[in-house]
Design an enzyme around this catalytic site. Sequence first.
Site, mmCIF file in Angstrom:
data_model
loop_
_atom_site.group_PDB
_atom_site.id
_atom_site.type_symbol
_atom_site.label_atom_id
_atom_site.label_comp_id
_atom_site.label_asym_id
_atom_site.label_seq_id
_atom_site.Cartn_x
_atom_site.Cartn_y
_atom_site.Cartn_z
ATOM 1 N N TYR A 134 0.689 -1.115 -0.055
ATOM 2 C CA TYR A 134 -0.332 0.311 -0.480
ATOM 3 C C TYR A 134 0.706 1.116 0.157
ATOM 4 C CZ TYR A 134 -3.010 3.243 1.458
ATOM 5 O OH TYR A 134 -3.726 4.870 1.417
ATOM 6 N N LYS A 178 1.207 3.973 -2.632
ATOM 7 C CA LYS A 178 1.448 6.039 -2.625
ATOM 8 C C LYS A 178 2.806 6.774 -2.922
ATOM 9 C CE LYS A 178 -3.328 6.173 -1.251
ATOM 10 N NZ LYS A 178 -4.444 7.095 -2.630
HETATM 11 P P1 NDP Z 1 -13.341 4.622 1.046
HETATM 12 O O1 NDP Z 1 -13.109 2.702 0.906
HETATM 13 O O2 NDP Z 1 -14.654 4.988 1.938
HETATM 14 O O3 NDP Z 1 -13.570 5.134 -0.307
HETATM 15 C C1 NDP Z 1 -13.306 4.018 -1.662
HETATM 16 C C2 NDP Z 1 -13.447 4.646 -2.889
HETATM 17 O O4 NDP Z 1 -12.764 4.401 -3.326
HETATM 18 C C3 NDP Z 1 -14.907 4.665 -2.911
HETATM 19 O O5 NDP Z 1 -15.852 5.877 -3.532
HETATM 20 C C4 NDP Z 1 -15.045 2.993 -4.023
HETATM 21 O O6 NDP Z 1 -15.844 3.078 -4.665
HETATM 22 C C5 NDP Z 1 -13.638 3.858 -4.807
HETATM 23 N N1 NDP Z 1 -13.049 2.528 -5.338
HETATM 24 C C6 NDP Z 1 -12.243 1.909 -4.692
HETATM 25 N N2 NDP Z 1 -11.868 0.828 -6.688
HETATM 26 C C7 NDP Z 1 -12.120 1.806 -7.253
HETATM 27 C C8 NDP Z 1 -12.320 1.607 -7.820
HETATM 28 N N3 NDP Z 1 -11.400 -0.121 -8.960
HETATM 29 N N4 NDP Z 1 -12.741 2.027 -9.835
HETATM 30 C C9 NDP Z 1 -13.685 2.708 -9.648
HETATM 31 N N5 NDP Z 1 -13.185 3.433 -7.357
HETATM 32 C C10 NDP Z 1 -12.916 2.271 -7.085
HETATM 33 O O7 NDP Z 1 -11.954 4.702 1.721
HETATM 34 P P2 NDP Z 1 -11.466 7.046 1.488
HETATM 35 O O8 NDP Z 1 -12.476 7.763 0.801
HETATM 36 O O9 NDP Z 1 -10.873 6.696 2.785
HETATM 37 O O10 NDP Z 1 -10.284 6.193 0.419
HETATM 38 C C11 NDP Z 1 -10.048 7.545 -0.443
HETATM 39 C C12 NDP Z 1 -8.564 7.751 -0.768
HETATM 40 O O11 NDP Z 1 -8.077 8.328 0.538
HETATM 41 C C13 NDP Z 1 -8.087 6.630 -1.486
HETATM 42 O O12 NDP Z 1 -7.494 7.090 -2.202
HETATM 43 C C14 NDP Z 1 -7.936 6.475 0.073
HETATM 44 O O13 NDP Z 1 -5.971 5.407 -0.904
HETATM 45 C C15 NDP Z 1 -6.752 7.507 0.435
HETATM 46 N N6 NDP Z 1 -6.645 7.988 1.986
HETATM 47 C C16 NDP Z 1 -7.741 7.227 2.628
HETATM 48 C C17 NDP Z 1 -7.399 7.200 4.264
HETATM 49 C C18 NDP Z 1 -7.680 6.706 5.664
HETATM 50 O O14 NDP Z 1 -7.612 6.959 6.356
HETATM 51 N N7 NDP Z 1 -8.785 7.061 5.323
HETATM 52 C C19 NDP Z 1 -6.029 8.407 4.706
HETATM 53 C C20 NDP Z 1 -5.085 8.416 3.253
HETATM 54 C C21 NDP Z 1 -5.634 8.467 2.123
HETATM 55 P P3 NDP Z 1 -16.280 1.523 -5.204
HETATM 56 O O15 NDP Z 1 -16.021 1.100 -4.380
HETATM 57 O O16 NDP Z 1 -18.094 2.044 -4.972
HETATM 58 O O17 NDP Z 1 -16.125 1.431 -6.533
HETATM 59 C C1 8X3 Z 2 -3.743 5.386 4.546
HETATM 60 C C2 8X3 Z 2 -3.314 5.840 6.047
HETATM 61 O O1 8X3 Z 2 -1.983 5.524 7.745
HETATM 62 O O2 8X3 Z 2 -3.635 3.891 7.207
HETATM 63 O O3 8X3 Z 2 -3.403 5.660 3.274
HETATM 64 O O4 8X3 Z 2 -1.977 4.375 5.306
HETATM 65 S S1 8X3 Z 2 -2.804 4.547 6.705
#
Ligand code: NDP
Ligand code: 8X3
Length: 256
Positions: free
Chosen positions: A156, A160
């Site tokens: 992961y 990133k």
């Molecule tokens: P969620 O799981 O709540 O949202 C993830 C979103 O990505 C969903 O809308 C999902 O939609 C979509 N998604 C996943 N796979 C696909 C695909 N193959 N095609 C299209 N859409 C896809 O997580 P977050 O909102 O937290 O995540 C959003 C971003 O933030 C990610 O890139 C994550 O790595 C990043 N992030 C998150 C953190 C956290 O702690 N939550 C911290 C740092 C970064 P669906 O399943 O409907 O396709």
């Molecule tokens: C998501 C934040 O610290 O869980 O990108 O990897 S962490």
Amino acid sequence: MNLDRTTILITGASSGIGAACARAFAKVGADLILAARRIDRLSDIAEQLCSTHDVDVRAMPLDVRSREAVGSCVQALEEDGVTVDILVNNAGLASGLATVQEGDIEDWEKMIDTNIKGLLYLTRAVVPGMVERGSGHVINIGSIAGHETYPNGAVYCATKHAVAAINRGLAIDTLGTGIRVSSVDPGLVDTEFSIVRFHGDQERADGVYKGLTPLSADDVADAVLFCATRPPHANVREMILMPTDQAAAVHVNRKE
Ligand code: NDP
Ligand code: 8X3
């Protein structure tokens, strides 16, 4: 910058940070294209935003891992005369938490295909139009995992780190075109992220945020909106946004 009637394409808008960005941008009058796999959720969000704000919202089913689907989606927009002013590359996931020597290769494929290749497909499809028009903004959702590597998170974190490299490379490649490239890199955010990482294990997911106050998806959307609303000559290149209870990826203030 006023975003009234600008068009914003958000991937992964069916949940968490992507859905929060949709709400934040709708509030300031931007038209939206929401993409994700779960079209039922996207349609609900689109309907809700259209009924509360004077904006156009289009929900598009899309798996960003499919190069063909991304191409068709962007082509369909072009054929309808829709130009994307801002691309929010948010779709992404972690799948599993394991050492490299014990990791599930299926998990790796999902993360690499979504977080790196999906982001690249969208960028490759949308940015040429921005270059032609001499304006546009790509906002990537990176992570603290793009700045650090933590135990059991090598793959992961690698995805990133790749987002960080692409973010920096795209800024160099588009220099002089008028396009802005930003990355918003959060620490722990309470979304469905951990439920997805732990393959539906709610109790394990809850443990990630136990005893601390994580960021909310709306906190991250605020940061994205900040990037998008700077005047055209100013570009936020990278923004690390952490909960006060988190100093670094594995350094958290957890009250037991
Ligand atoms: P969620 O799981 O709540 O949202 C993830 C979103 O990505 C969903 O809308 C999902 O939609 C979509 N998604 C996943 N796979 C696909 C695909 N193959 N095609 C299209 N859409 C896809 O997580 P977050 O909102 O937290 O995540 C959003 C971003 O933030 C990610 O890139 C994550 O790595 C990043 N992030 C998150 C953190 C956290 O702690 N939550 C911290 C740092 C970064 P669906 O399943 O409907 O396709
Ligand atoms: C998501 C934040 O610290 O869980 O990108 O990897 S962490």
